[in-house]
Each structure stands twice: as C-alpha cells, then as structure tokens.
Design an enzyme around this catalytic site. Sequence first.
Site, PDB file in Angstrom:
ATOM      1  N   SER A 102       0.842  -1.196   0.000  1.00  0.00           N
ATOM      2  CA  SER A 102       0.000   0.000   0.000  1.00  0.00           C
ATOM      3  C   SER A 102       0.881   1.252   0.000  1.00  0.00           C
ATOM      4  O   SER A 102       1.696   1.419  -0.914  1.00  0.00           O
ATOM      5  CB  SER A 102      -0.946  -0.051   1.202  1.00  0.00           C
ATOM      6  OG  SER A 102      -2.032   0.836   1.039  1.00  0.00           O
TER       7      SER A 102
ATOM      8  N   ASP B  94      -9.620  -6.151  -3.847  1.00  0.00           N
ATOM      9  CA  ASP B  94      -9.108  -4.986  -3.124  1.00  0.00           C
ATOM     10  C   ASP B  94     -10.096  -3.830  -3.254  1.00  0.00           C
ATOM     11  O   ASP B  94     -10.368  -3.360  -4.359  1.00  0.00           O
ATOM     12  CB  ASP B  94      -7.743  -4.589  -3.688  1.00  0.00           C
ATOM     13  CG  ASP B  94      -7.001  -3.587  -2.812  1.00  0.00           C
ATOM     14  OD1 ASP B  94      -7.662  -2.846  -2.063  1.00  0.00           O
ATOM     15  OD2 ASP B  94      -5.762  -3.547  -2.878  1.00  0.00           O
TER      16      ASP B  94
ATOM     17  N   HIS C 163      -7.239  -6.302   0.255  1.00  0.00           N
ATOM     18  CA  HIS C 163      -6.121  -5.361   0.230  1.00  0.00           C
ATOM     19  C   HIS C 163      -4.855  -5.891   0.902  1.00  0.00           C
ATOM     20  O   HIS C 163      -3.793  -5.301   0.739  1.00  0.00           O
ATOM     21  CB  HIS C 163      -6.552  -4.051   0.921  1.00  0.00           C
ATOM     22  CG  HIS C 163      -5.565  -2.935   0.791  1.00  0.00           C
ATOM     23  ND1 HIS C 163      -5.140  -2.443  -0.428  1.00  0.00           N
ATOM     24  CD2 HIS C 163      -4.901  -2.202   1.739  1.00  0.00           C
ATOM     25  CE1 HIS C 163      -4.274  -1.462  -0.237  1.00  0.00           C
ATOM     26  NE2 HIS C 163      -4.108  -1.296   1.066  1.00  0.00           N
TER      27      HIS C 163
END
Length: 299
Positions: free
Chosen positions: A99, A232, A260
């Site tokens: 991320s 996600d 995610h």
Amino acid sequence: MTELQTKTVDVHGRPMAYVEAGEADSVLLLIHGIAGEYQNWREVIEPLAHNHTVIAPDLPGHGASAPGGGDFSIGAMASSLRDLLVTLGHDRVTLVGHSLGGGVAMQLAYQFPEMTERLVLVSSGGLGPEVSLVLRAAALPGADPFISATAGIGRRVGATIGRGLTAIGLRPNADVAEVLRGYASLTDPERRAAFLATLRSVIGTGGQRVDATDRLYLAQLLPVLIVWGARDSIIPARHGEDAHRAIPGSRLEVFEDVGHLPQLEAPGRFIAALEGFLRETEPARFDREEWLEHFRAAA
C-alpha cells in the site's frame, strides 16, 4: 509461532522500532502501509526468515516509532528507511512494500538504486489516482475531530464483531480486521496527527496525489514482482495490471479471493509467490551508465 521481539534504534536522535528475524545474506525489507505497523507482516516474517534476514520496521509516526520531525512525505520515509538500513549495517536489500509502503519502496529504489536488489509491490499506492472514498474523505479539512470521536468506537465495534464471529466458528476477515485495527490506533493523538500528515502528503479529495507511473521505465532495471488481491476495495487491482504492462520483465500475481492485504489474507500463497520470485531472479547491481542510458532515452 515464535513471538517477535520489537527492537529500537535511534535514527537522527529519534527512536525507530523494527523487528528482525533470520541470519541469511539475503535481506528483505518489509514496508507496511498507512496507519499500519510491522504487525501487518506478522504471518510471513517467521516463514521468510528461514531463508532470509527479514527486517520489518514501523515507519516514522507509526507503531512504536517516533514521528520523523514533521516531514511525512514519501521521500522522507524512504530516507528514514535508508538510514535505518545503514544503521543496522545492511548495504543491499530486496524491498517489499504494501500500500503506502509500495510507494515508499518505489521512492527508495529511485533515490537509492545502489541499495536495491529487487522490488516487490503489494497492493501498492502511487500507481494511479483511484483510492478508497474513505481515505479521500480523511483528507478533508476537519477530519481530525471526526476521527478522534469515532476511532474509539471502531475499536469497540471491531472487538465485538470479532467475538461474535469467533463464537459461531468463523474467523474475522483479515482485510476488515486489519483496517479496523489500524483505525482504532488513531485514538492516540500523536498517531492520528502522523496519519493525517502522511495521508495528506499522498492523497487529496480527488484521489492519490503521488504518481510513479512516469518513472516506471526505470524499474525494468530491477527484478519486479507485483502482488494484488482481486477484491481490493482500497486500491483497484487494475493499477497492478497497468504497472505490470509498463515494466518489461515484471511478474504479476493476482489472488482472486483476496482483498487489500494478501500477506495476511493468504500468507501461504504470498510466501510461495515471493519465494519463487526470489529463487528465480538474480539480485540487481546498480550500473550508473545503464541507468543514465535509460534515463536519457526517455527524456
């Protein structure tokens, strides 16, 4: 699973927390996402440490690490990790970023290519504008008091949901559980301030503000693995597919039933994909002339 022991080292006079496992020559630096901490990698650290030295830090202002002097930009985060590696005596590493940590990994590879052996991007930021509406809303002015008022509720609700699912024999989804855990941590004023400063450095109300796609051509000088969850809801998997097409020779692994956090939701598959990539690729060695050739060709 052995309990990991957090260590702390001073970097420029500020404590930076990390865990380290394994004693191999191959070094992996695991970089977590926004509002996260090294625990975002807890399911994979020990298995990876059988074959590698694994370092998983808390980014400045996250977890047990002190704020980094007020600068929470991607470049400042990358510099902090470079300085941590130097402090720990590591010259070259494989970067694994999740991320926000994917954006930090790309920036670190760009700023310090001589230290980068491989690049692994997991549900990475910095590859397109689209991002969850919740994160865009958190970039709004006045978000601080709202988060302050609701983070504690999130902690209680998350715990209640977890207990309820456990009582009927189900495990809470790792994706949802980790988001609730990260949000609940924002009851602490210093962590909340670091979260908002970090968030606003990379996300605005219109989406992601930091975009690495114009420099992805330089990543072809490295072995690159991209891992994403097809489900996600924070950053769309299409960003990973687009990056894969933009980086010749890169590998793409999309986990169909995952959100995610592939490293927590499907740790076995994640480890298999990462270990296969590490085994089948040679670590890059920075060649300044080759880098300049690619840089000039794109000018």
